[in-house]
Design a protein around this motif. Structure first.
Motif, mmCIF file in Angstrom:
data_model
loop_
_atom_site.group_PDB
_atom_site.id
_atom_site.type_symbol
_atom_site.label_atom_id
_atom_site.label_comp_id
_atom_site.label_asym_id
_atom_site.label_seq_id
_atom_site.Cartn_x
_atom_site.Cartn_y
_atom_site.Cartn_z
ATOM 1 N N UNK A 149 0.806 -1.222 0.000
ATOM 2 C CA UNK A 149 0.000 0.000 0.000
ATOM 3 C C UNK A 149 0.840 1.272 0.000
ATOM 4 N N UNK A 150 1.915 1.270 0.811
ATOM 5 C CA UNK A 150 2.707 2.484 1.020
ATOM 6 C C UNK A 150 4.182 2.162 0.902
ATOM 7 N N UNK A 151 4.943 3.155 0.461
ATOM 8 C CA UNK A 151 6.399 3.054 0.484
ATOM 9 C C UNK A 151 6.960 4.237 1.251
ATOM 10 N N UNK A 152 7.912 3.971 2.138
ATOM 11 C CA UNK A 152 8.656 5.016 2.833
ATOM 12 C C UNK A 152 10.075 4.949 2.296
ATOM 13 N N UNK A 153 10.481 6.002 1.603
ATOM 14 C CA UNK A 153 11.738 5.945 0.871
ATOM 15 C C UNK A 153 12.680 7.076 1.269
ATOM 16 N N UNK A 154 13.932 6.898 0.843
ATOM 17 C CA UNK A 154 15.037 7.791 1.207
ATOM 18 C C UNK A 154 15.767 8.151 -0.071
ATOM 19 N N UNK A 155 15.861 9.460 -0.353
ATOM 20 C CA UNK A 155 16.565 9.849 -1.560
ATOM 21 C C UNK A 155 16.429 11.336 -1.823
ATOM 22 N N UNK A 156 17.136 11.845 -2.822
ATOM 23 C CA UNK A 156 17.012 13.254 -3.197
ATOM 24 C C UNK A 156 15.704 13.503 -3.933
ATOM 25 N N UNK A 157 15.289 14.760 -3.960
ATOM 26 C CA UNK A 157 14.022 15.124 -4.587
ATOM 27 C C UNK A 157 13.944 14.656 -6.031
ATOM 28 N N UNK A 158 15.039 14.761 -6.762
ATOM 29 C CA UNK A 158 15.029 14.458 -8.190
ATOM 30 C C UNK A 158 14.678 13.009 -8.497
ATOM 31 N N UNK A 159 14.882 12.105 -7.543
ATOM 32 C CA UNK A 159 14.632 10.685 -7.798
ATOM 33 C C UNK A 159 13.233 10.254 -7.394
ATOM 34 N N UNK A 160 12.445 11.150 -6.811
ATOM 35 C CA UNK A 160 11.124 10.780 -6.316
ATOM 36 C C UNK A 160 10.032 11.052 -7.354
ATOM 37 N N UNK A 161 8.989 10.210 -7.389
ATOM 38 C CA UNK A 161 7.883 10.452 -8.322
ATOM 39 C C UNK A 161 7.085 11.681 -7.908
ATOM 40 N N UNK A 162 6.303 12.264 -8.814
ATOM 41 C CA UNK A 162 5.564 13.498 -8.502
ATOM 42 C C UNK A 162 4.617 13.378 -7.321
ATOM 43 N N UNK A 163 4.092 12.169 -7.078
ATOM 44 C CA UNK A 163 3.120 12.021 -5.983
ATOM 45 C C UNK A 163 3.770 11.808 -4.622
ATOM 46 N N UNK A 164 5.113 11.767 -4.557
ATOM 47 C CA UNK A 164 5.803 11.553 -3.282
ATOM 48 C C UNK A 164 5.585 12.734 -2.336
ATOM 49 N N UNK A 165 5.381 12.436 -1.071
ATOM 50 C CA UNK A 165 5.176 13.457 -0.036
ATOM 51 C C UNK A 165 6.422 13.493 0.848
ATOM 52 N N UNK A 166 7.021 14.651 0.963
ATOM 53 C CA UNK A 166 8.229 14.801 1.775
ATOM 54 C C UNK A 166 7.862 14.767 3.258
ATOM 55 N N UNK A 167 8.487 13.867 4.000
ATOM 56 C CA UNK A 167 8.247 13.780 5.443
ATOM 57 C C UNK A 167 9.183 14.706 6.211
ATOM 58 N N UNK A 168 10.466 14.579 5.974
ATOM 59 C CA UNK A 168 11.452 15.468 6.599
ATOM 60 C C UNK A 168 12.781 15.304 5.885
ATOM 61 N N UNK A 169 13.633 16.296 6.084
ATOM 62 C CA UNK A 169 14.965 16.276 5.497
ATOM 63 C C UNK A 169 15.969 15.648 6.436
ATOM 64 N N UNK A 170 17.230 15.968 6.210
ATOM 65 C CA UNK A 170 18.268 15.282 6.961
ATOM 66 C C UNK A 170 19.489 16.176 7.135
ATOM 67 N N UNK A 171 20.066 16.126 8.333
ATOM 68 C CA UNK A 171 21.386 16.679 8.604
ATOM 69 C C UNK A 171 22.233 15.589 9.240
ATOM 70 N N UNK A 172 23.529 15.733 9.126
ATOM 71 C CA UNK A 172 24.470 14.779 9.714
ATOM 72 C C UNK A 172 25.213 15.456 10.849
ATOM 73 N N UNK A 173 25.415 14.705 11.942
ATOM 74 C CA UNK A 173 26.059 15.290 13.115
ATOM 75 C C UNK A 173 26.756 14.204 13.924
ATOM 76 N N UNK A 174 27.924 14.477 14.521
ATOM 77 C CA UNK A 174 28.575 13.488 15.383
ATOM 78 C C UNK A 174 27.767 13.276 16.665
ATOM 79 N N UNK A 175 27.577 12.030 17.064
ATOM 80 C CA UNK A 175 26.909 11.712 18.322
ATOM 81 C C UNK A 175 27.655 10.577 19.007
ATOM 82 N N UNK A 176 27.514 10.533 20.339
ATOM 83 C CA UNK A 176 28.211 9.513 21.125
ATOM 84 C C UNK A 176 27.481 9.291 22.428
ATOM 85 N N UNK A 177 27.810 8.197 23.076
ATOM 86 C CA UNK A 177 27.278 7.904 24.406
ATOM 87 C C UNK A 177 27.818 8.926 25.408
#
Length: 327
Positions: A149-177
């Motif tokens: 029924x549904x697909x949850x995907x990861x990729x740049x805008x250019x690779x997504x079909x027109x009906x794709x709904x953007x959930x959220x973007x992404x940043x990268x950051x160092x993390x540790x315990x």
């Protein structure tokens, strides 16, 4: 006799033999096909022979220990491999509509483990009458053909079909315990990370994953030659984060995937001002045959609420729901 054969080959093909044909073509082995179909090998062989009689040409070259598709067989397989899944999908949807409500979701393994499954209990508690099926695979599924029924995907805008709904973007950051950081010298600048093991995906240096690498992050900080105490490599993002949670090193994490760990204090972001943007985003795609079902709408509404919470947690501005053109 000749008239009978001509009439047989000019009428529409009987569909009953096509499953046997598809199974033999997929396995290229009559025995394996017969075991899959719970038939005798001779029964499958007779079905293939009957199909070849109807078509009018051989579909397989039969060798001593194997079979091989003829060019006609390859042409028929191309049509059958598309038609049978569509038929099966239609039948399953008919059965579902007459029985229990269900939602099937395809997504990649790390997203399922780190974002979707930890939140899913909330939806199940609010909607106990809806069954959920998660297919966690890094192989992209065609929603036009698959029983999904549904697909949850990861990729740049250019690779997504027109009906794709953007959930959220992404940043990268160092993390540790936190206890790993407490047992070391303070981390006040990027070079201080050299005292730790750095965790990274083993295949991150492939071209299409280059934005996930420590090397890119160090380049952004003008430290291209920095080397850590050691490297620790894993196949999947959830393995990398698990290693960081147990104090084995510092990971350059995808912020949406660790937002809850940061909020709970299980992980710490030692250099929060040095996040870098990723070209990737997370998307929802609804299958064309599923959008009208109430249970699909309920699940999509819940997903959008969860994505708003994630955007708030990671501080994503602007909110895609409030800015034209970002969906």
């Amino acid at each position: 006799m000749l008239h009978s054969q001509t009439h047989l080959r000019s009428r529409p093909i009987s569909a009953g033999y096509l499953r046997a044909f598809e199974a033999v073509a997929r396995h290229l082995n009559f025995r394996a096909a017969s075991e899959e179909m719970a038939l005798t090998q001779s029964a499958v062989s007779r079905q293939i022979q009957s199909l070849e009689d109807e078509v009018g040409v051989p579909l397989f070259l039969r060798h001593t220990r194997a079979v091989e598709l003829t060019s006609a067989g390859a042409q028929l397989l191309l049509a059958v491999s598309h038609a049978l899944p569509r038929i099966d999908s239609a039948v399953r949807q008919i059965r579902q509509s007459a029985g229990r409500k269900s939602v099937s979701v395809t997504t990649f393994a790390s997203f399922a483990s780190m974002w979707l499954i930890p939140r899913l209990e909330q939806f199940q508690r609010a909607n106990p009458e809806i069954d959920i099926r998660i297919d966690a695979s890094d192989t992209s599924v065609d929603l036009e053909l698959a029983d999904v029924d549904l697909a949850l995907r990861y990729g740049p805008t250019a690779t997504m079909p027109p009906r794709a709904i953007r959930l959220f973007g992404e940043q990268l950051t160092p993390v540790a315990s936190p206890w790993l950081l407490k047992g070391s010298s303070p981390v006040r600048k990027p070079a201080d990370l050299a005292q730790f093991a750095l965790i990274e995906a083993g295949d991150a240096h492939r071209t299409h994953l280059e934005w996930l690498t420590w090397r890119r992050w160090f380049d952004e900080q003008q430290l291209p030659r920095l080397q850590p105490r050691r490297w620790l490599y894993f196949n999947y993002a959830y393995q990398m984060v698990q290693a960081a949670l147990t104090g084995q090193g510092v990971v350059l994490a995808r912020l949406p995937m660790v937002a809850e760990h940061l909020a709970s204090g299980d992980l710490i972001e030692p250099l929060p001002r040095l996040r870098i943007d990723s070209p990737m985003a997370y998307w929802l795609i609804v299958g064309p045959r599923s959008s009208s079902r109430p249970e699909i709408k309920a699940f999509c509404d819940w997903l959008m609420a969860q994505s708003r919470s994630t955007r708030q947690t990671i501080g994503e501005v602007p909110d895609p729901d409030t800015v034209d053109g970002l969906d």
